[in-house]
Motif scaffolding. Structure first.
Motif, PDB file in Angstrom:
ATOM      1  N   MET A  45      70.047   1.303  17.845  1.00 37.55           N
ATOM      2  CA  MET A  45      69.801   0.068  18.922  1.00 37.55           C
ATOM      3  C   MET A  45      69.510   0.778  19.696  1.00 37.55           C
ATOM      4  SD  MET A  45      73.302  -2.670  18.246  1.00 37.55           S
ATOM      5  CE  MET A  45      72.230  -3.098  18.957  1.00 37.55           C
ATOM      6  N   PRO A  46      68.514   0.632  20.808  1.00 39.33           N
ATOM      7  CA  PRO A  46      67.634   0.815  22.316  1.00 39.33           C
ATOM      8  C   PRO A  46      69.168   0.551  23.432  1.00 39.33           C
ATOM      9  CG  PRO A  46      66.334  -0.728  21.621  1.00 39.33           C
ATOM     10  CD  PRO A  46      67.055  -0.720  20.568  1.00 39.33           C
ATOM     11  N   LEU A  47      68.859   0.754  24.343  1.00 43.21           N
ATOM     12  CA  LEU A  47      69.465   0.242  24.889  1.00 43.21           C
ATOM     13  C   LEU A  47      69.465  -0.760  26.292  1.00 43.21           C
ATOM     14  CD1 LEU A  47      72.485   0.996  27.189  1.00 43.21           C
ATOM     15  CD2 LEU A  47      71.358   2.921  28.045  1.00 43.21           C
ATOM     16  N   ASN A  48      69.776  -1.610  26.333  1.00 44.49           N
ATOM     17  CA  ASN A  48      70.017  -2.588  27.123  1.00 44.49           C
ATOM     18  C   ASN A  48      70.789  -2.509  28.859  1.00 44.49           C
ATOM     19  OD1 ASN A  48      67.374  -3.814  25.814  1.00 44.49           O
ATOM     20  ND2 ASN A  48      69.378  -4.699  24.457  1.00 44.49           N
ATOM     21  N   LEU A  49      69.855  -2.425  29.947  1.00 44.34           N
ATOM     22  CA  LEU A  49      70.432  -2.069  31.459  1.00 44.34           C
ATOM     23  C   LEU A  49      70.095  -3.126  31.838  1.00 44.34           C
ATOM     24  CD1 LEU A  49      70.479   1.505  32.074  1.00 44.34           C
ATOM     25  CD2 LEU A  49      71.874   0.700  31.055  1.00 44.34           C
TER      26      LEU A  49
END
Ligand SMILES: [Zn+2]
Length: 220
Positions: A213-217
């Motif tokens: 999963m990509p990172l959501n900031l």
């Protein structure tokens, strides 16, 4: 400087041990299986990726960077069951011995590794002071290493599915740990010691990586 860092890491180990020990379900220390198959999968995926990519010692230092002189790691969340084996593998790789019997002197023998190093833009991102840039690079690296091992370890479809379910459970525990540090449940300096690079985030770069999963900031 080293002394202060050692003290903070010792303090972390003691508090982390207490956090784990006090967790529901923890039994007597001798009964617990600390390094199970999933831990080992994450550990070896990381160690293998570091060697295969030929990650330089300078990039290892970036991966293991801490917040200031006495803060915690910037890229890992303490007690997170996915971050810890990744961090453990990087520390193991940091201590790698020289590779003997090689007459050719090149960057592989100089760096005591198998690959030729990370692309410059990845090294630069790992050194960035901006969490968003640094954690995105960490997320993509670990994601690649986990994916490679998942595809090359001969797991059946069912075994892969079991592993993914196990990783999902561990990611949830990592997120709970991050939330507890953000809520200062382990003292006012919880974030500085235990999730030092995650002030801007509500997700773990490493845990997301384990599940591709990509990172959501939160911050732009
Ligand atoms: Zn994590």
């Amino acid at each position: 400087m080293h002394l202060q860092k050692n003290i903070s890491i010792k303090a972390f180990v003691l508090i982390a041990a207490a956090v784990v020990f006090l967790s529901p379900g923890a039994s007597a220390a001798g009964d617990r299986k600390l390094f199970d198959e999933t831990y080992q999968f994450i550990f070896f995926a990381t160690l293998e990726g570091l060697y295969r990519d030929g990650v330089s010692s300078a990039d290892v230092d970036s991966l293991l960077a801490t917040k200031g002189k006495d803060g915690g790691y910037l890229n890992f969340i303490y007690t997170c069951p996915i971050c810890m084996p990744v961090e453990g593998a990087i520390v193991t790789y940091q201590l790698r011995p020289r590779i003997d019997h090689m007459k050719i002197q090149n960057s592989q023998t100089a760096e005591r590794t198998f690959g030729f190093g990370l692309p410059k833009e990845v090294s630069d991102a790992l050194r960035s002071e901006k969490s968003r840039i640094r954690l995105k690079a960490v997320n993509e690296l670990v994601s690649k290493w986990i994916s490679y091992r998942m595809e090359h370890s001969g797991l059946t479809g069912a075994q892969k599915q079991d592993l993914i379910e196990e990783l999902k459970k561990r990611r949830k525990q990592g997120m709970e740990a991050l939330r507890s540090f953000a809520a200062k449940m382990h003292g006012p300096d919880s974030m500085r010691f235990f999730a030092a690079g995650y002030e801007d985030g509500d997700e773990c770069a490493v845990c997301n990586a384990a599940l591709q999963m990509p990172l959501n900031l939160k911050s732009p």
